[in-house]
Design a protein around this motif. Structure first.
Motif, PDB file in Angstrom:
ATOM      1  N   UNK A 130      11.000  11.000  12.988  1.00 21.89           N
ATOM      2  CA  UNK A 130      10.196  12.140  12.563  1.00 21.89           C
ATOM      3  C   UNK A 130      10.954  12.773  11.408  1.00 21.89           C
ATOM      4  N   UNK A 131      10.308  12.863  10.253  1.00 19.20           N
ATOM      5  CA  UNK A 131      10.933  13.392   9.044  1.00 19.20           C
ATOM      6  C   UNK A 131      10.680  14.884   8.934  1.00 19.20           C
ATOM      7  N   UNK A 132      11.753  15.631   8.691  1.00 20.34           N
ATOM      8  CA  UNK A 132      11.626  17.061   8.399  1.00 20.34           C
ATOM      9  C   UNK A 132      12.075  17.269   6.965  1.00 20.34           C
ATOM     10  N   UNK A 133      11.130  17.640   6.126  1.00 20.75           N
ATOM     11  CA  UNK A 133      11.444  17.887   4.719  1.00 20.75           C
ATOM     12  C   UNK A 133      12.247  19.169   4.602  1.00 20.75           C
ATOM     13  N   UNK A 134      13.231  19.148   3.745  1.00 22.62           N
ATOM     14  CA  UNK A 134      14.042  20.333   3.465  1.00 22.62           C
ATOM     15  C   UNK A 134      13.542  20.911   2.153  1.00 22.62           C
ATOM     16  N   UNK A 135      13.161  22.177   2.183  1.00 25.64           N
ATOM     17  CA  UNK A 135      12.638  22.844   0.983  1.00 25.64           C
ATOM     18  C   UNK A 135      13.726  23.764   0.440  1.00 25.64           C
ATOM     19  N   UNK A 136      13.986  23.646  -0.844  1.00 22.93           N
ATOM     20  CA  UNK A 136      14.987  24.492  -1.483  1.00 22.93           C
ATOM     21  C   UNK A 136      14.261  25.538  -2.324  1.00 22.93           C
ATOM     22  N   UNK A 137      14.708  26.764  -2.248  1.00 22.94           N
ATOM     23  CA  UNK A 137      14.095  27.847  -3.014  1.00 22.94           C
ATOM     24  C   UNK A 137      14.402  27.654  -4.505  1.00 22.94           C
ATOM     25  N   UNK A 138      13.440  27.948  -5.338  1.00 20.79           N
ATOM     26  CA  UNK A 138      13.610  27.875  -6.788  1.00 20.79           C
ATOM     27  C   UNK A 138      14.381  29.116  -7.221  1.00 20.79           C
ATOM     28  N   UNK A 139      15.568  28.914  -7.768  1.00 24.92           N
ATOM     29  CA  UNK A 139      16.444  30.040  -8.127  1.00 24.92           C
ATOM     30  C   UNK A 139      15.875  30.854  -9.278  1.00 24.92           C
ATOM     31  N   UNK A 140      14.912  30.334 -10.018  1.00 27.43           N
ATOM     32  CA  UNK A 140      14.380  31.087 -11.155  1.00 27.43           C
ATOM     33  C   UNK A 140      13.329  32.114 -10.744  1.00 27.43           C
ATOM     34  N   UNK A 141      12.933  32.087  -9.513  1.00 26.28           N
ATOM     35  CA  UNK A 141      11.900  33.037  -9.070  1.00 26.28           C
ATOM     36  C   UNK A 141      12.525  34.329  -8.647  1.00 26.28           C
TER      37      UNK A 141
END
Length: 141
Positions: A130-141
């Motif tokens: 089961x794959x859990x995608x890791x989301x990284x916050x966009x530092x430019x926001x």
């Protein structure tokens, strides 16, 4: 791994999510085998322990080494032959003393020899994940 369109470093997988789903692994390296099939290098080895076969009784195998079996730790893991080409799922396991591990397989092994080295592993090639995608916050926001 197959069936996923995109896999990235740092994503995490659970091995056998409908069964054991005991460990949660980070993806450290990815090799694309075909458009939706990957070979993954995970952050933790699959190896839980090794031992030599002391006795075989139908589906029950006794090993000459203590591999921690408390609280079902080895249930639904795999007993893998030293050559890595054969394995069977462990149904249950226990430590009758400080020097042995006894595993009961789901099916009798096709071939196993007294004195042969085997490994207890958490996962093998082609296990379901089961794959859990890791989301990284966009530092430019």
């Amino acid at each position: 791994m197959q069936g996923f369109r995109q896999v990235e470093l740092g994503d995490r997988v659970w091995i056998n999510p409908r069964g054991r789903s005991h460990n949660y692994y980070r993806i450290d390296a990815i090799k694309l085998l075909s458009p939706d099939r990957y070979c993954l290098q995970l952050d933790v080895t699959s190896l839980l322990g090794r031992g030599r076969v002391v006795s075989v009784r139908n589906k029950t195998i006794e090993l000459d080494f203590h591999i921690v079996a408390r609280t079902g730790n080895l249930h639904q893991t795999r007993l893998e032959w030293e050559d890595g080409n054969q394995w069977e799922e462990i149904e249950s396991a226990n430590n009758p003393d400080r020097n042995h591990t006894v595993v009961t397989l789901k099916k009798p092994p096709i071939s196993i020899v007294i004195g042969e080295w085997v490994s207890v592993v958490d996962y093998v090639v082609d296990d379901t994940v089961l794959l859990e995608r890791v989301c990284f916050a966009d530092e430019s926001i």
